[in-house]
Motif scaffolding. Structure first.
Motif, PDB file in Angstrom:
ATOM      1  N   ALA A  53      -3.666   4.965   0.159  1.00  0.00           N
ATOM      2  CA  ALA A  53      -4.899   5.328   0.868  1.00  0.00           C
ATOM      3  C   ALA A  53      -6.082   5.442  -0.093  1.00  0.00           C
ATOM      4  CB  ALA A  53      -4.703   6.641   1.625  1.00  0.00           C
ATOM      5  N   LEU A  54      -5.870   6.018  -1.264  1.00  0.00           N
ATOM      6  CA  LEU A  54      -6.938   6.139  -2.250  1.00  0.00           C
ATOM      7  C   LEU A  54      -7.468   4.764  -2.643  1.00  0.00           C
ATOM      8  CD1 LEU A  54      -8.685   7.719  -4.278  1.00  0.00           C
ATOM      9  CD2 LEU A  54      -6.736   7.610  -5.866  1.00  0.00           C
ATOM     10  N   ASP A  55      -6.567   3.841  -2.973  1.00  0.00           N
ATOM     11  CA  ASP A  55      -6.991   2.505  -3.371  1.00  0.00           C
ATOM     12  C   ASP A  55      -7.679   1.784  -2.217  1.00  0.00           C
ATOM     13  OD1 ASP A  55      -7.215   0.352  -5.231  1.00  0.00           O
ATOM     14  OD2 ASP A  55      -5.486  -0.618  -4.306  1.00  0.00           O
ATOM     15  N   LEU A  56      -7.142   1.891  -1.008  1.00  0.00           N
ATOM     16  CA  LEU A  56      -7.754   1.229   0.149  1.00  0.00           C
ATOM     17  C   LEU A  56      -9.124   1.819   0.471  1.00  0.00           C
ATOM     18  CD1 LEU A  56      -4.609   0.761   2.389  1.00  0.00           C
ATOM     19  CD2 LEU A  56      -5.984  -1.054   1.338  1.00  0.00           C
ATOM     20  N   TRP A  57      -9.280   3.121   0.265  1.00  0.00           N
ATOM     21  CA  TRP A  57     -10.574   3.764   0.491  1.00  0.00           C
ATOM     22  C   TRP A  57     -11.618   3.233  -0.492  1.00  0.00           C
ATOM     23  CZ3 TRP A  57     -13.231   7.421  -2.639  1.00  0.00           C
ATOM     24  CH2 TRP A  57     -14.336   7.996  -2.017  1.00  0.00           C
ATOM     25  N   ILE A  58     -11.229   3.103  -1.761  1.00  0.00           N
ATOM     26  CA  ILE A  58     -12.156   2.568  -2.769  1.00  0.00           C
ATOM     27  C   ILE A  58     -12.476   1.109  -2.443  1.00  0.00           C
ATOM     28  CG2 ILE A  58     -12.441   1.960  -5.202  1.00  0.00           C
ATOM     29  CD1 ILE A  58     -10.699   4.449  -5.846  1.00  0.00           C
TER      30      ILE A  58
ATOM     31  N   VAL B 250     -10.297  -8.072 -14.178  1.00  0.00           N
ATOM     32  CA  VAL B 250     -10.781  -7.181 -13.125  1.00  0.00           C
ATOM     33  C   VAL B 250      -9.573  -6.841 -12.251  1.00  0.00           C
ATOM     34  CG1 VAL B 250     -12.381  -6.894 -11.199  1.00  0.00           C
ATOM     35  CG2 VAL B 250     -13.056  -8.273 -13.172  1.00  0.00           C
ATOM     36  N   PHE B 251      -9.342  -5.564 -12.033  1.00  0.00           N
ATOM     37  CA  PHE B 251      -8.184  -5.159 -11.254  1.00  0.00           C
ATOM     38  C   PHE B 251      -8.552  -3.994 -10.352  1.00  0.00           C
ATOM     39  CE2 PHE B 251      -8.058  -3.530 -15.527  1.00  0.00           C
ATOM     40  CZ  PHE B 251      -7.683  -2.205 -15.437  1.00  0.00           C
ATOM     41  N   ASN B 252      -7.569  -3.404  -9.700  1.00  0.00           N
ATOM     42  CA  ASN B 252      -7.803  -2.277  -8.798  1.00  0.00           C
ATOM     43  C   ASN B 252      -6.787  -1.182  -9.107  1.00  0.00           C
ATOM     44  OD1 ASN B 252      -5.352  -2.793  -7.204  1.00  0.00           O
ATOM     45  ND2 ASN B 252      -6.458  -4.567  -6.412  1.00  0.00           N
ATOM     46  N   LEU B 253      -6.936  -0.041  -8.464  1.00  0.00           N
ATOM     47  CA  LEU B 253      -5.998   1.059  -8.715  1.00  0.00           C
ATOM     48  C   LEU B 253      -4.578   0.706  -8.298  1.00  0.00           C
ATOM     49  CD1 LEU B 253      -7.800   4.425  -7.843  1.00  0.00           C
ATOM     50  CD2 LEU B 253      -7.090   3.566 -10.071  1.00  0.00           C
ATOM     51  N   GLY B 254      -4.444  -0.107  -7.242  1.00  0.00           N
ATOM     52  CA  GLY B 254      -3.109  -0.546  -6.828  1.00  0.00           C
ATOM     53  C   GLY B 254      -2.392  -1.251  -7.963  1.00  0.00           C
ATOM     54  N   ASP B 255      -3.109  -2.142  -8.652  1.00  0.00           N
ATOM     55  CA  ASP B 255      -2.520  -2.829  -9.814  1.00  0.00           C
ATOM     56  C   ASP B 255      -2.105  -1.820 -10.879  1.00  0.00           C
ATOM     57  OD1 ASP B 255      -3.192  -5.270  -8.578  1.00  0.00           O
ATOM     58  OD2 ASP B 255      -5.078  -5.421  -9.684  1.00  0.00           O
ATOM     59  N   PHE B 256      -2.990  -0.856 -11.133  1.00  0.00           N
ATOM     60  CA  PHE B 256      -2.700   0.173 -12.128  1.00  0.00           C
ATOM     61  C   PHE B 256      -1.452   0.962 -11.746  1.00  0.00           C
ATOM     62  CE2 PHE B 256      -3.187   4.573 -13.589  1.00  0.00           C
ATOM     63  CZ  PHE B 256      -3.200   4.363 -14.958  1.00  0.00           C
ATOM     64  N   PHE B 257      -1.325   1.324 -10.465  1.00  0.00           N
ATOM     65  CA  PHE B 257      -0.160   2.075 -10.012  1.00  0.00           C
ATOM     66  C   PHE B 257       1.120   1.252 -10.166  1.00  0.00           C
ATOM     67  CE2 PHE B 257      -3.220   4.331  -6.917  1.00  0.00           C
ATOM     68  CZ  PHE B 257      -3.585   5.250  -7.882  1.00  0.00           C
TER      69      PHE B 257
END
Length: 155
Positions: free
Chosen positions: A12-17, A128-135
Motif C-alpha cells: 500500500a505504501l508503494d502504491l500510494w507513492i 530509477v526504481f521504486n520502493l517495491g523494488d527495494f523491498f
C-alpha cells in the motif's frame, strides 16, 4: 497475522507513492526529493518490461513470470506460517512479497511499473526504481544472509 499485515502495508505504501507520482505532470520531473540534499531525485518512469526495460515487447511474459514468482513466494510463506519459529524467514518473505505485490499490481492493472526515484551515487545514478523494488531486494538479501548464517552454524 502480522506477516500478512506487513505485506499489505508495504504494498500500500508503494502504491500510494506511485499514485502521487502519477498525478503529477510529466514536465515536473526529474526533481530533487525535499530534504535529501540532492542525493535522491524523483522521476516519473513507466517501465513496461523487466528491470531496465528488458522484454518490454513481451507483455504476457512480463506479467506471467512475476505472477508465478510472487505465487511461489506466497506459497513458501504460507507453508512457513503453519510452523512455529522461523520468524526471520517469515519476515524476509513478507518484505519481498510486499514489494512483489505492488509491482505485480502495476503490471496487471497499469501494464507498466511506475519507477520514481534514483539515488545519486556512483552507478546508481543511472537506475530509477521504486520502493517495491527495494523491498524485493531487501527481502531477498535477508534470505541470503539467513541462509549464510544457517550454513555457518551447521559447519
Amino acid at each position: 497475522m502480522i506477516y500478512i499485515g506487513i505485506i499489505g502495508v508495504l504494498a500500500a505504501l508503494d502504491l500510494w507513492i506511485k499514485k502521487a507520482i502519477e498525478e503529477q505532470n510529466d514536465s515536473d520531473f526529474p526533481k530533487e526529493l525535499n530534504e535529501s540534499g540532492g542525493k535522491i531525485l524523483l522521476y516519473k518512469n513507466h517501465n513496461p518490461g523487466f528491470s531496465f526495460g528488458y522484454f518490454k515487447d513481451h507483455p504476457d511474459l512480463v506479467s506471467m513470470i512475476p505472477l508465478a514468482v510472487a505465487s511461489f513466494i506466497g506459497g513458501m510463506l504460507a507453508c512457513l506460517l503453519r510452523t512455529r519459529g522461523k520468524t526471520a524467514e517469515k519476515l524476509a518473505l513478507s518484505i519481498a512479497l510486499g514489494g512483489a505485490v505492488s509491482n505485480l499490481y502495476d503490471r496487471l492493472v497499469r501494464h507498466y511499473v511506475v519507477d520514481y526515484f534514483s539515488i545519486q551515487y556512483g552507478k546508481l545514478k543511472k537506475v530509477v526504481f521504486n520502493l517495491g523494488d527495494f523491498f524485493i531486494f531487501l527481502g531477498a538479501g535477508l534470505i541470503i544472509i539467513i541462509e549464510m548464517v544457517r550454513a555457518f552454524k551447521e559447519r
